[in-house]
Design a protein around this motif. Structure first.
Motif, mmCIF file in Angstrom:
data_model
loop_
_atom_site.group_PDB
_atom_site.id
_atom_site.type_symbol
_atom_site.label_atom_id
_atom_site.label_comp_id
_atom_site.label_asym_id
_atom_site.label_seq_id
_atom_site.Cartn_x
_atom_site.Cartn_y
_atom_site.Cartn_z
ATOM 1 N N THR A 297 39.172 31.514 46.477
ATOM 2 C CA THR A 297 39.507 32.751 47.187
ATOM 3 C C THR A 297 39.378 33.957 46.274
ATOM 4 N N THR A 298 39.794 33.819 45.023
ATOM 5 C CA THR A 298 39.648 34.915 44.062
ATOM 6 C C THR A 298 38.186 35.307 43.913
ATOM 7 N N THR B 192 27.526 36.725 37.776
ATOM 8 C CA THR B 192 27.165 36.500 36.381
ATOM 9 C C THR B 192 28.377 36.693 35.472
ATOM 10 N N GLY B 193 28.814 35.620 34.845
ATOM 11 C CA GLY B 193 29.907 35.680 33.871
ATOM 12 C C GLY B 193 31.200 36.243 34.432
ATOM 13 N N LEU B 194 31.486 35.946 35.684
ATOM 14 C CA LEU B 194 32.679 36.501 36.338
ATOM 15 C C LEU B 194 33.958 35.899 35.766
ATOM 16 N N SER B 195 34.861 36.777 35.328
ATOM 17 C CA SER B 195 36.188 36.352 34.882
ATOM 18 C C SER B 195 37.233 37.274 35.489
ATOM 19 N N LYS B 196 38.264 36.661 36.062
ATOM 20 C CA LYS B 196 39.376 37.402 36.642
ATOM 21 C C LYS B 196 40.667 36.828 36.092
ATOM 22 N N PHE B 197 41.495 37.704 35.500
ATOM 23 C CA PHE B 197 42.741 37.270 34.873
ATOM 24 C C PHE B 197 43.947 37.780 35.648
ATOM 25 N N TYR B 198 44.976 36.947 35.701
ATOM 26 C CA TYR B 198 46.306 37.358 36.146
ATOM 27 C C TYR B 198 47.232 37.158 34.952
#
Length: 239
Positions: free
Chosen positions: A41-42, A5-11
């Motif tokens: 993959t992330t 739900t609403g997944l966000s991953k930042f680099y």
């Protein structure tokens, strides 16, 4: 089974995954497709607790991977795109190591190792060091290890890479058996023909954003998955 739900991953300033929401139900084989660097993959690593993430939540069987990671990990198995195994161990030592982690009884582990090693014709090689294995043999060992503790959810990143046609067929049968018994599978693949024939549902991701998620029948219409993927990717790129 799996609720993202609403997944966000930042680099840094870049969002590798941007506000992704998906739901994988028990009994489903769910395909995850996209270009290299799309965020597949992330997402998978976040689902199994290997990567932290800035926004959203991931629930496995009703449990948050953020709040109760160990409880979640008891319910899942993860096969990365490149099996990174302890090569100083023999195959059987590695499987027993995994069985010890999940506290599998001697009776159950013996039966399951015999079953799955037999399926992949790896029984005779289990006494050999993993360092002597080919890539395909390592992939088979990683698959056996993943199935060993009867997980509810299996996450796989390009699981068919390195497998010969017979082993690929056996894996597909195992995936169907797992889901017929109430489990679920979420896997990424670049082999669109496999996804088209195998999956109940499919999600297409580009640049970290979900561009399509539906049943395979709804996605395909009267086209092939390859054509749908190319059209959606082109349409998104032109926006």
């Amino acid at each position: 089974m799996l609720q993202i739900t609403g997944l966000s991953k930042f680099y840094g300033p870049k969002a590798a995954v941007d506000n992704l929401t998906l739901h994988i139900a028990p009994g489903e084989i769910y395909g995850f497709i996209g270009h290299n660097g799309a965020g597949k993959t992330t997402t998978l690593k976040a689902c199994c607790g290997l990567l932290s993430f800035e926004q959203g939540d991931i629930m496995i069987d009703g449990i948050s991977i953020k709040k109760q990671p160990l409880e979640c990990k008891k319910k899942i198995a993860y096969i990365p795109d490149n099996p990174d195994l302890y090569e100083f161990l023999t195959g059987i030592q590695y499987l027993n190591f995994v069985a010890d982690i999940y506290e599998i009884s001697a009776f159950d582990r013996t039966a399951r190792i015999e079953k799955y090693a037999g399926i992949f014709e790896l029984t005779a090689d289990l006494a050999q060091p993993i360092s002597s294995y080919s890539h395909g043999m390592k992939q088979k060992l990683a698959i056996i290890a993943a199935w060993l503790h009867s997980p509810r959810l299996i996450l796989m990143d390009e699981p068919f890479v390195g497998l010969d046609p017979i082993a690929s067929h056996k894996l597909k049968e195992m995936m169907h058996e797992h889901c017929n018994n109430g489990g679920a599978i979420f896997f990424s693949t670049h082999v669109l023909e496999v996804a088209e024939k195998l999956c109940d549902r499919v999600a297409i991701i580009r640049g970290g954003q979900l561009i399509k998620a539906a049943t395979m029948e709804e996605v395909l219409g009267d086209q092939s998955l390859e054509n749908v993927f190319l059209e959606l990717s082109q349409d998104t790129a032109e926006e």
